[in-house]
Design a protein around this motif. Structure first.
Motif, PDB file in Angstrom:
ATOM      1  N   ARG A   4      71.753  35.427  83.956  1.00  0.00           N
ATOM      2  CA  ARG A   4      70.693  36.359  83.545  1.00  0.00           C
ATOM      3  C   ARG A   4      71.233  37.526  82.717  1.00  0.00           C
ATOM      4  O   ARG A   4      70.797  38.657  82.838  1.00  0.00           O
ATOM      5  CB  ARG A   4      69.931  36.891  84.765  1.00  0.00           C
ATOM      6  N   GLY A   5      72.210  37.249  81.851  1.00  0.00           N
ATOM      7  CA  GLY A   5      72.677  38.262  80.919  1.00  0.00           C
ATOM      8  C   GLY A   5      73.730  39.198  81.457  1.00  0.00           C
ATOM      9  O   GLY A   5      74.069  40.190  80.796  1.00  0.00           O
TER      10      GLY A   5
ATOM     11  N   GLU B 217      65.367  31.411  76.610  1.00  0.00           N
ATOM     12  CA  GLU B 217      65.901  30.826  77.835  1.00  0.00           C
ATOM     13  C   GLU B 217      65.257  29.468  78.097  1.00  0.00           C
ATOM     14  O   GLU B 217      64.176  29.160  77.590  1.00  0.00           O
ATOM     15  CB  GLU B 217      65.662  31.755  79.028  1.00  0.00           C
TER      16      GLU B 217
ATOM     17  N   TYR C 255      75.351  32.639  74.943  1.00  0.00           N
ATOM     18  CA  TYR C 255      74.583  32.164  76.089  1.00  0.00           C
ATOM     19  C   TYR C 255      75.130  32.740  77.396  1.00  0.00           C
ATOM     20  O   TYR C 255      76.314  33.086  77.511  1.00  0.00           O
ATOM     21  CB  TYR C 255      74.564  30.635  76.138  1.00  0.00           C
TER      22      TYR C 255
ATOM     23  N   THR D 243      70.161  31.569  79.431  1.00  0.00           N
ATOM     24  CA  THR D 243      69.655  32.612  78.552  1.00  0.00           C
ATOM     25  C   THR D 243      70.509  32.618  77.285  1.00  0.00           C
ATOM     26  O   THR D 243      71.741  32.525  77.375  1.00  0.00           O
ATOM     27  CB  THR D 243      69.734  33.984  79.233  1.00  0.00           C
TER      28      THR D 243
ATOM     29  N   SER E 186      65.451  37.756  74.473  1.00  0.00           N
ATOM     30  CA  SER E 186      66.348  36.611  74.441  1.00  0.00           C
ATOM     31  C   SER E 186      65.514  35.351  74.666  1.00  0.00           C
ATOM     32  O   SER E 186      64.358  35.430  75.070  1.00  0.00           O
ATOM     33  CB  SER E 186      67.446  36.724  75.503  1.00  0.00           C
TER      34      SER E 186
END
Length: 258
Positions: free
Chosen positions: A46-47, A104, A42, A78, A102
């Motif tokens: 935003r990654g 979210e 996770y 995410t 992904s």
């Protein structure tokens, strides 16, 4: 291969409470699942960076669960699931995560500031400084489907359910599949300015649906960007470029702060 059966978690109003992620995971003729490898990964940014928690068996056949730690209001979480077998086979849910997809969810109560199916003009602007495309300019219209050699290049219908038909499209006329091809410059459509200053931490979420098609060996791209200073600076939240074919509608989301 590794088989996953999973129902994604929806947005949650409860804050600072652990969120259970439960999935059915099974190796299909690929060896034995390595317990420590079955994880929920996770991200809270935003990654840009990732953490993970190990999934453990629930007691039901092939069912595993893990908890993402509770988060404050306004957090966009995410996440994806990853597992590996003792033969080296790896699988993710969704497929090819996190590079291509992904899951979210948003934490905390939400207020809708703009919900627009594009059937009427709610203040969108077509055109921005630097636009120079000679054709394929964005229009709010009813799209006409286009295809070539069995490949869809433009859907016949917009994504909205119900009686509405309009969306922003670079060529509403249909016909030859390359009509309205955006080359030689860019075309831009801008949403109305939205005020999020009263939201917790200035947090906001943007969801929209898009269809993009490019199967030519050129560096065309579809870019979605957000600005928190009325357009002086922009943050790209999604860019589709290169030799890619996208044949379905996709939902993208962004999280920005003031």
């Amino acid at each position: 291969y590794i088989f996953f059966s999973f129902t994604p978690v929806g947005d949650l109003e409860t804050v600072n409470t652990p969120v259970a992620i439960t999935a059915y995971i099974e190796s299909q003729n690929a060896g034995i699942l390595v317990p420590d490898s079955t994880r929920v990964h996770y991200s809270l940014d935003r990654g840009q960076s990732w953490s993970s928690v190990v999934m453990t068996p629930t007691g039901n056949p092939s069912e595993f669960t893990a908890e993402i730690p509770g988060q404050p209001c306004g957090t966009l979480v995410t996440y994806y699931i990853r597992a590996r077998t003792d033969t080296g086979v790896t699988g993710t849910e969704p497929n090819r995560a996190p590079q291509f997809a992904s899951h979210e969810f948003m934490i905390g109560p939400q207020t809708v500031s703009l919900e627009d199916n594009l059937e009427t003009d709610q203040g969108w602007t077509i055109g921005a400084p630097g636009d120079a495309a000679p054709q394929g300019i964005w229009q709010r219209a009813d799209p006409v489907g286009k295809s070539n050699a069995g490949q869809s290049y433009q859907p016949e219908n917009d994504h909205s359910t119900g009686a509405g038909v309009n969306c922003f499209v670079t060529d509403p006329t249909g016909g030859y599949y390359l009509n309205g091809d955006v080359d030689g410059g860019k075309t831009t459509v801008l949403s109305p300015i939205l005020d999020f200053t009263a939201t917790p931490g200035g947090a906001c979420r943007l969801d929209f649906w898009a269809f993009y098609q490019n199967d030519l060996a050129v560096d065309d791209s579809l870019v979605a960007s957000v600005s928190n200073d009325a357009g002086s600076t922009w943050l790209d939240i999604k860019k589709i470029f290169g030799k890619h074919t996208w044949n379905n509608w996709f939902n993208f989301a962004a999280y920005v702060t003031s």
